[in-house]
Design a protein around this motif. Structure first.
Motif, PDB file in Angstrom:
ATOM      1  N   ILE A 108    -109.820 -45.243 -42.521  1.00 38.02           N
ATOM      2  CA  ILE A 108    -108.462 -45.773 -42.392  1.00 38.02           C
ATOM      3  C   ILE A 108    -107.447 -44.645 -42.245  1.00 38.02           C
ATOM      4  O   ILE A 108    -107.590 -43.574 -42.830  1.00 38.02           O
ATOM      5  N   ASN A 109    -106.416 -44.911 -41.404  1.00 36.97           N
ATOM      6  CA  ASN A 109    -105.315 -43.978 -41.206  1.00 36.97           C
ATOM      7  C   ASN A 109    -104.108 -44.484 -41.986  1.00 36.97           C
ATOM      8  O   ASN A 109    -103.551 -45.532 -41.675  1.00 36.97           O
ATOM      9  N   THR A 110    -103.708 -43.728 -42.995  1.00 40.15           N
ATOM     10  CA  THR A 110    -102.603 -44.170 -43.860  1.00 40.15           C
ATOM     11  C   THR A 110    -101.294 -43.457 -43.515  1.00 40.15           C
ATOM     12  O   THR A 110    -100.398 -43.369 -44.334  1.00 40.15           O
ATOM     13  N   PHE A 111    -101.199 -42.955 -42.283  1.00 42.78           N
ATOM     14  CA  PHE A 111    -100.052 -42.125 -41.931  1.00 42.78           C
ATOM     15  C   PHE A 111     -98.723 -42.854 -42.104  1.00 42.78           C
ATOM     16  O   PHE A 111     -97.705 -42.250 -42.443  1.00 42.78           O
ATOM     17  N   TYR A 112     -98.711 -44.166 -41.861  1.00 46.75           N
ATOM     18  CA  TYR A 112     -97.461 -44.910 -41.932  1.00 46.75           C
ATOM     19  C   TYR A 112     -97.287 -45.670 -43.243  1.00 46.75           C
ATOM     20  O   TYR A 112     -96.473 -46.581 -43.344  1.00 46.75           O
ATOM     21  N   LEU A 113     -98.059 -45.328 -44.250  1.00 52.23           N
ATOM     22  CA  LEU A 113     -97.831 -45.884 -45.583  1.00 52.23           C
ATOM     23  C   LEU A 113     -96.919 -44.922 -46.339  1.00 52.23           C
ATOM     24  O   LEU A 113     -97.264 -43.772 -46.563  1.00 52.23           O
ATOM     25  N   TYR A 114     -95.753 -45.393 -46.729  1.00 47.16           N
ATOM     26  CA  TYR A 114     -94.747 -44.493 -47.298  1.00 47.16           C
ATOM     27  C   TYR A 114     -94.723 -44.506 -48.815  1.00 47.16           C
ATOM     28  O   TYR A 114     -93.870 -43.902 -49.437  1.00 47.16           O
ATOM     29  N   SER A 115     -95.653 -45.210 -49.418  1.00 43.66           N
ATOM     30  CA  SER A 115     -95.758 -45.172 -50.874  1.00 43.66           C
ATOM     31  C   SER A 115     -97.223 -45.278 -51.255  1.00 43.66           C
ATOM     32  O   SER A 115     -98.069 -45.621 -50.433  1.00 43.66           O
ATOM     33  N   LEU A 116     -97.516 -44.990 -52.507  1.00 39.23           N
ATOM     34  CA  LEU A 116     -98.888 -45.050 -52.981  1.00 39.23           C
ATOM     35  C   LEU A 116     -99.349 -46.469 -53.296  1.00 39.23           C
ATOM     36  O   LEU A 116    -100.532 -46.704 -53.459  1.00 39.23           O
ATOM     37  N   GLU A 117     -98.435 -47.418 -53.392  1.00 41.23           N
ATOM     38  CA  GLU A 117     -98.805 -48.756 -53.859  1.00 41.23           C
ATOM     39  C   GLU A 117     -99.837 -49.434 -52.957  1.00 41.23           C
ATOM     40  O   GLU A 117    -100.826 -49.981 -53.463  1.00 41.23           O
ATOM     41  N   PRO A 118     -99.689 -49.433 -51.609  1.00 40.27           N
ATOM     42  CA  PRO A 118    -100.739 -50.040 -50.783  1.00 40.27           C
ATOM     43  C   PRO A 118    -102.085 -49.344 -50.966  1.00 40.27           C
ATOM     44  O   PRO A 118    -103.129 -49.999 -50.998  1.00 40.27           O
ATOM     45  N   PHE A 119    -102.055 -48.014 -51.097  1.00 39.84           N
ATOM     46  CA  PHE A 119    -103.280 -47.266 -51.327  1.00 39.84           C
ATOM     47  C   PHE A 119    -103.915 -47.676 -52.651  1.00 39.84           C
ATOM     48  O   PHE A 119    -105.121 -47.880 -52.757  1.00 39.84           O
ATOM     49  N   ASN A 120    -103.091 -47.805 -53.690  1.00 39.84           N
ATOM     50  CA  ASN A 120    -103.591 -48.252 -54.999  1.00 39.84           C
ATOM     51  C   ASN A 120    -104.194 -49.639 -54.910  1.00 39.84           C
ATOM     52  O   ASN A 120    -105.187 -49.957 -55.579  1.00 39.84           O
ATOM     53  N   LEU A 121    -103.584 -50.488 -54.073  1.00 41.67           N
ATOM     54  CA  LEU A 121    -104.076 -51.851 -53.906  1.00 41.67           C
ATOM     55  C   LEU A 121    -105.496 -51.841 -53.345  1.00 41.67           C
ATOM     56  O   LEU A 121    -106.368 -52.585 -53.801  1.00 41.67           O
ATOM     57  N   LEU A 122    -105.733 -50.993 -52.357  1.00 38.59           N
ATOM     58  CA  LEU A 122    -107.085 -50.846 -51.810  1.00 38.59           C
ATOM     59  C   LEU A 122    -108.063 -50.431 -52.897  1.00 38.59           C
ATOM     60  O   LEU A 122    -109.162 -50.976 -53.019  1.00 38.59           O
ATOM     61  N   CYS A 123    -107.656 -49.449 -53.682  1.00 37.36           N
ATOM     62  CA  CYS A 123    -108.552 -48.919 -54.705  1.00 37.36           C
ATOM     63  C   CYS A 123    -108.896 -49.957 -55.760  1.00 37.36           C
ATOM     64  O   CYS A 123    -110.019 -49.989 -56.270  1.00 37.36           O
TER      65      CYS A 123
END
Length: 396
Positions: A108-123
């Protein structure tokens, strides 16, 4: 048994794709001009009813179409590749964690995610994830604390683009909290690549703390690649002392201090154990950094039985090759692949001293070695009967 299918939405397709330990049929579908409802109709056709793997390119599908696709009830993905696209946004993340929680391999390319929250959601929701490759700005993708949610993660690849929001970096208190957590980390393959050129000393120091966290907690690692990372003598020793299960160690284009690698020789003679002494399983070592010098190689490998050694772009000379030739027999008998490409100071003379000692050499790369001529061919023919590949820059 239903037929497993890989769906390519990237404009590139083949007959079969390797997935889950076996080959599965691959189908290509361009969605760019398809309305959302048409896309769904195409996907739920009988031949696509057992899709388990999808790769996507932003030129062939929109974010809205991707969200619609991820919500298809018949879809039970185990692999999703969004690595080469900029399609990922909050809606896509929500669709993944709501409808595709069985994913095992995620790129996945997270370049346009501007906060950690979506990333945390995946985890938090993809608990079965075993392979996770992601790239993006370091401030929104270096979610070390979030990675502890993964219970089955075995392979992690991070490609980070730094930005100037240094206040988003993991703080020392967060790193300490991670170090204090008792949870066992099962990760076996780790690949980290980012560029620290031009960034402040505090930023570099915090990244060093992240690497120190890895050296302290990722104790089951068998493969570690660090590219464009800052390393010093102490940090290099922590890696080679703690990560005793390493089979592959690649330190490429890292900002090594003068003492980090010349310290290999220094620590070999003055410390109680050499830096590579604990790596009994190590067979593949890459030290492709221009800070590596002849002194670094004088006694660096007395404890190693390597099969592959890469010294690309190193500042070694013929003296360094003589140092390699003077290593113990266990080292010289085991080397099968040697990469000296772009070592600009290496000549035929140094190779004539080293190559007769490497009886099992099968691969030799000398591309970009400007001082090496066709004279080396005679040395190779005489002393390297098992050689199967020779990379050179001159015309044979």
């Amino acid at each position: 048994m239903p037929k497993l299918v890989h769906l390519s939405l990237s404009g590139r397709s083949g007959d079969y794709r390797w997935e889950g330990g076996h080959y599965i049929p691959e189908y290509a579908l361009e969605c760019r001009n398809l309305p959302k409802y048409n896309l769904v109709q195409r996907i739920i056709k009988p031949k696509f009813a057992t899709i388990v793997s999808i790769s996507v390119d932003q030129f062939f599908i929109s974010s809205d179409q991707l969200v619609c696709l991820l919500k298809v009830p018949a879809l039970r993905l185990t692999s999703l590749n969004l690595y080469q696209s900029n399609l990922v946004n909050d809606a896509v993340i929500n669709a993944i964690v709501t409808h595709q929680t069985k994913i095992v391999h995620l790129f996945i390319n997270t370049f346009y995610l501007y906060s950690l929250e979506p990333f945390n959601l995946l985890c938090r929701h993809l608990e079965k994830l075993e392979t996770f490759h992601f790239k993006g700005s370091l401030s929104n993708s270096w979610g070390l604390e979030s990675l502890l949610y993964f219970k089955e993660l075995r392979t992690l690849k991070i490609k980070g683009y730094l930005d100037n929001y240094e206040n988003r970096f993991p703080k020392p208190t967060i790193l300490q909290r991670l170090l204090d957590k008792p949870r066992d980390i099962l990760l076996t393959h780790l690949d980290i690549e980012f560029d620290l050129y031009g960034f402040s000393e505090p930023t570099i120091n915090i990244v060093k703390m992240c690497v120190r966290f890895i050296a302290s907690r990722f104790l089951k690692l068998t493969v570690l690649r660090l590219s464009s990372c800052p390393l010093d003598e102490n940090l290099f020793r922590e890696i080679t002392t703690n990560l005793v299960n390493l089979v592959v160690l690649r330190v490429e284009d890292c900002n090594l201090s003068d003492n980090a690698l010349t310290g290999l020789k220094h620590m070999e003679t003055d410390a109680s154990t050499p830096p590579l002494h604990h790596l009994k399983r190590l067979t593949d070592l890459d030290l492709s950094c221009n800070e590596v010098t002849d002194a670094s190689l004088e006694s660096a490998f007395t404890s190693c039985s390597l099969k592959k050694l890469s010294l690309r772009y190193c500042e070694i000379t013929d003296c360094g090759l003589v140092n390699l030739a003077a290593q113990p027999e266990s080292f010289k008998r085991s080397i099968e692949e040697l990469d000296l490409s772009h070592c600009l100071k290496v000549t035929d003379l140094g190779l004539s001293k080293l190559l007769p000692e490497l009886k099992r050499l099968r691969v030799l790369n000398l591309e970009g070695c400007r001082e090496v001529t066709s004279k080396t061919l005679e040395t190779v023919k005489t002393y390297c009967p098992k050689l199967r590949y020779l990379g050179v820059s001159f015309h044979i």
